[in-house]
Structures are given as structure tokens and as C-alpha cells.
Scaffold this active site. Structure first.
Site, PDB file in Angstrom:
ATOM      1  N   GLY A 126      16.787 -24.571  13.040  1.00 52.76           N
ATOM      2  CA  GLY A 126      16.059 -24.531  11.659  1.00 52.76           C
ATOM      3  C   GLY A 126      16.594 -23.298  10.919  1.00 52.76           C
ATOM      4  N   ALA A 127      17.867 -22.937  11.112  1.00 53.04           N
ATOM      5  CA  ALA A 127      18.607 -21.808  10.315  1.00 53.04           C
ATOM      6  C   ALA A 127      19.641 -21.998   9.255  1.00 53.04           C
ATOM      7  CB  ALA A 127      19.454 -21.108  11.373  1.00 53.04           C
TER       8      ALA A 127
ATOM      9  N   SER B 149      22.657 -26.726   9.916  1.00 56.99           N
ATOM     10  CA  SER B 149      22.793 -28.003  10.124  1.00 56.99           C
ATOM     11  C   SER B 149      23.033 -28.564  11.512  1.00 56.99           C
ATOM     12  CB  SER B 149      24.125 -28.574   9.440  1.00 56.99           C
ATOM     13  OG  SER B 149      23.940 -28.519   8.117  1.00 56.99           O
ATOM     14  N   SER B 150      22.072 -27.999  12.412  1.00 58.24           N
ATOM     15  CA  SER B 150      22.013 -28.494  13.876  1.00 58.24           C
ATOM     16  C   SER B 150      21.535 -29.936  13.633  1.00 58.24           C
ATOM     17  CB  SER B 150      21.019 -27.832  14.538  1.00 58.24           C
ATOM     18  OG  SER B 150      19.803 -27.833  13.964  1.00 58.24           O
TER      19      SER B 150
ATOM     20  N   ASP C  94      26.486 -31.962   4.778  1.00 61.58           N
ATOM     21  CA  ASP C  94      26.542 -31.543   6.324  1.00 61.58           C
ATOM     22  C   ASP C  94      27.157 -32.418   7.222  1.00 61.58           C
ATOM     23  OD1 ASP C  94      24.768 -29.771   4.875  1.00 61.58           O
ATOM     24  OD2 ASP C  94      22.869 -30.542   5.864  1.00 61.58           O
TER      25      ASP C  94
HETATM   26  C1  GLA Z   1      20.576 -29.481   3.010  1.00 62.52           C
HETATM   27  C2  GLA Z   1      21.179 -31.026   2.744  1.00 62.52           C
HETATM   28  C3  GLA Z   1      22.609 -31.265   2.101  1.00 62.52           C
HETATM   29  C4  GLA Z   1      22.714 -30.404   0.727  1.00 62.52           C
HETATM   30  C5  GLA Z   1      22.172 -28.786   1.152  1.00 62.52           C
HETATM   31  C6  GLA Z   1      22.006 -28.187  -0.288  1.00 62.52           C
HETATM   32  O1  GLA Z   1      21.477 -28.975   3.733  1.00 62.52           O
HETATM   33  O2  GLA Z   1      21.455 -31.764   4.159  1.00 62.52           O
HETATM   34  O3  GLA Z   1      22.987 -32.373   2.135  1.00 62.52           O
HETATM   35  O4  GLA Z   1      22.086 -31.022  -0.270  1.00 62.52           O
HETATM   36  O5  GLA Z   1      20.867 -28.920   1.916  1.00 62.52           O
HETATM   37  O6  GLA Z   1      23.139 -27.828  -0.796  1.00 62.52           O
END
Ligand code: GLA
Length: 382
Positions: free
Chosen positions: A118-119, A122-123, A168
């Protein structure tokens, strides 16, 4: 971490696993540009999701998440979305494979990691990427990295319900230590840009909030961008995404019809231009100039794209007064998570101790700080 997950797996399933890991990511600049076919500038970091896995001879799928101390079991022939959110990231990937016509048997897997959940690091993408490289390897599916990246993204759409872009998953698959990835989200051409931050460190300040608006508002922003494009495309059918549009077209065709959509689109077009300039700053080692762009991005995300929140705004406003912070902004989808800050190396500790106190006092919440070190993309650990 690798030994820990291996032991955990052996304890639970009494056999030796194969182990894989996928990193989280930061993003230097280029926020909410990926699903508009623009550019992004992420880097993988040395925080990972680990997956220990082994095939079974039957159809059971047994998953265990160390973080939650929770088991989840199902049958490979009955994969569907579950109420157990963490399991969805793995199940979504299995579903993608099945949609593509791959037949796999059951398997046992343990998942663990040190990417804070949740930080905004991109976990979830890391879980998806670890799952797909693991299944690709143990079942010899022969998938190329780029195919796996797209499938991991699709799993997020279908099983997590977030209509995310490719950033991500791409960063988690293709990261390279010491580098950011300049990714063209339309052609998927990419270039590794050395992250030469001469005397500066990347500091992440975690608000420790994740407002539950995050996924619904994210999907709404995406629709607003598409709506903006449709207003322009009505006059210029060759325009397929905000990547193709100019500020002038937005003023002419979008602003008079829908001022809110105009604000959203304007931010995206400006951010895309800013990213291209930021890459030049990095090449020239001009950290000050890069930092100024980060502040501008934050301003755009907060006032025009409106995906920030009071906790993120507080952190960015605070550091904007400090001469030793070159730049800062909210990072990722928004509504919580981390800010990313470029901080003079010998001031990092001072900053963390000062701002932690101020944040706690103002928001009544703890602040967590990390120094981001870049790392490599998804890999096997055997
Ligand atoms: C999330 C999404 C990404 C991107 C970002 C915003 O991390 O998973 O694809 O859109 O937000 O830049």
C-alpha cells in the site's frame, strides 16, 4: 529472505521449492502518462516479493502468504476471483495463462517479501511478475519477458479491478540496477538511463495512508483522459491518445466542452513533455533542474489531476522549503503511498528525523522513510 522463504516452504510442504523474486519500483517522473501512451521513467528497487513454488501431481493449488499468515487453496480447474485480495494477484496470473490456452497442473507456493504494502511501490505488480516468471519456469511455458509483462498487467485489470498502465509490471520485469528505464508506453521501446544522482539520494517518505478512493478514482481518471481524446478525435480522427495531442488542441476542443476533463488532459500532456526534458537533466547531471520538474509534477497531480491527498501535500510542501531537497512529489497512482524526494546525501538523516516529527504532530500518523537503492528486474534465485 531467500533462506527464510525456503525454510517456510519446506516446513509447510515438506519438499524443496524453486525460488523467484520480483522487485518493487520507484518512478522518477511521468505519472499517469503510461495509460495515455506516453513516457515513464521508473526504476526497480532492491525490495522484493519472493515466491517459493513447486509443481504438484494433482490439481490442487495451495498458497500461503507469510505477511498475513494466511492459506488459500483452490483447484486449478476452478480458478476465479476470490475475496482474499492477496490471492487474487496470483490467481489472476493463472487465469491469464489459462485464457491463453496453457494447461498447467496444481502447485504449492509461499509468498513473502519486503516491499511495504500500500505504499505505492508496486508490491502488487511484483506479486504478479513473480508468479508469472515462476509458472513460466516450472511449467516450461516458453513465454518471452514482454509477453509475461503484458499478462501480469492484464491480471491486475481482471482480478484486482484496477485498469492500470504497463509501467509497474514493466519496471518489475525489466529493471536494471543503477538505471531508470525510459519507456515509451506506446511502442514499448525502452532505454536504460543511468541514474547519476551526484551527491543526492532518493528518499521515499511513506504517508502510511491508502485512501480507499484509490482504485475507483484511478479508473475514473483513465476514462476522463479517453473522453478528452474522443472530443479531439471528433475533429482529428488521427488522434488516438493524449500522447498525440497538443495543448492547443485541448484548448480548442476540450476546454469549452468540459473544463474538468480539460484540466486532467492538460496535466497529462504537460507531464509527458516534462519527462522528455527530465531525461536531458539526468543526462547532464542537472539534479536541481530535475528536482524543479518534480515539484511541478506534484503541483499538477495535486491541483489539476487531483489524485493527491492532504498527507502527501503536507510532505511535499514541507520539503519544498528545504534548500537541500532538490525535488519531491507524490509517486504512483495517488491517494496515499509515498512521496519521492531527491535529498543531499549528508542531509538525509536530518531530514528524516525532522519531517517524521512534523508529520506525526500534524497528521497524527507515523511516517516511514526508506532510501531507495535501485535493483534488477524479476529473476530466479536458485
Ligand atoms: C499506478 C499504475 C501505473 C501508473 C501509475 C501512475 O502505479 O499501476 O500503471 O498509471 O499508477 O503513474
Amino acid at each position: 529472505m531467500k533462506e527464510k522463504i525456503r525454510n517456510l516452504f519446506i516446513e509447510k510442504f515438506a519438499k524443496e521449492p524453486s525460488i523467484f523474486r520480483s522487485p518493487g519500483r520507484v518512478n522518477i517522473l511521468g505519472e499517469h502518462t503510461d495509460y495515455n501512451e506516453g513516457f515513464v521513467l521508473p526504476a526497480a528497487i532492491d525490495k522484493y516479493i519472493y515466491l517459493a513454488i513447486s509443481k504438484r501431481n494433482d490439481d490442487s493449488v495451495n498458497l500461503y502468504a507469510a505477511d498475513f499468515n494466511e492459506n488459500y487453496s483452490t483447484d486449478i480447474n476452478h480458478i476465479k476471483r476470490s475475496n482474499t485480495q492477496w490471492a487474487n494477484y496470483l490467481l489472476g496470473v493463472v487465469d491469464q495463462l489459462q485464457q491463453k490456452g496453457f494447461t498447467i497442473s496444481g502447485f504449492d507456493a509461499v509468498i513473502d517479501g519486503n516491499i511495504p504494502i500500500g505504499a505505492g511501490l508496486s508490491s502488487s505488480a511484483a506479486v504478479e511478475c513473480a508468479t508469472i516468471i515462476a509458472l513460466n519456469s516450472i511449467f516450461n511455458l516458453g513465454l518471452a519477458r514482454i509477453e509475461m509483462t503484458a499478462m501480469a498487467q492484464k491480471a491486475e485489470h481482471t482480478y484486482a479491478g484496477v485498469n492500470c498502465g504497463i509501467m509497474d509490471q514493466f519496471a518489475s520485469m525489466f529493471g536494471k540496477a543503477g538505471h531508470a528505464i525510459k519507456l515509451d508506453c506506446r511502442s514499448l521501446e525502452y532505454e536504460y538511463v543511468p541514474l547519476k544522482l551526484d551527491g543526492y539520494r532518493i528518499v521515499l517518505l511513506n504517508t502510511n495512508v491508502k485512501h480507499n478512493l484509490a482504485s475507483s478514482e484511478y479508473n475514473i481518471r483513465r476514462q476522463q483522459c479517453e473522453y478528452g481524446v474522443s472530443l479531439i478525435a471528433a475533429h482529428h480522427p488521427e488522434i488516438k491518445s493524449l500522447r498525440d495531442t497538443t495543448l492547443e488542441q485541448l484548448r480548442k476542443y476540450v476546454e469549452p466542452v468540459d473544463p474538468l476533463t480539460y484540466q486532467r488532459c492538460k496535466y497529462v500532456v504537460e507531464e509527458n513533455n516534462r519527462l522528455l526534458e527530465a531525461c536531458k537533466d539526468l543526462q547532464e547531471g542537472n539534479i536541481k533542474s530535475l528536482g524543479e520538474k518534480m515539484f511541478k509534477t506534484h503541483n499538477g497531480l495535486s491541483y489539476f489531476y487531483q489524485v493527491s491527498c492532504k498527507e502527501l501535500d503536507f510532505l511535499v510542501a514541507y520539503v519544498s522549503k528545504l534548500p537541500y531537497v532538490a525535488g519531491a512529489r507524490m509517486m504512483g497512482g495517488g491517494f496515499g503511498g509515498c512521496t519521492i524526494n531527491l535529498v543531499e546525501e549528508d542531509k538525509v538523516e536530518e531530514l528524516i528525523s525532522q519531517i517524521s516529527k512534523a508529520y506525526e504532530q500534524e497528521m497524527n500518523l507515523p511516517l516511514t522513510a526508506y532510501i531507495a537503492i535501485t535493483g534488477n528486474g524479476s529473476e530466479t534465485c536458485n
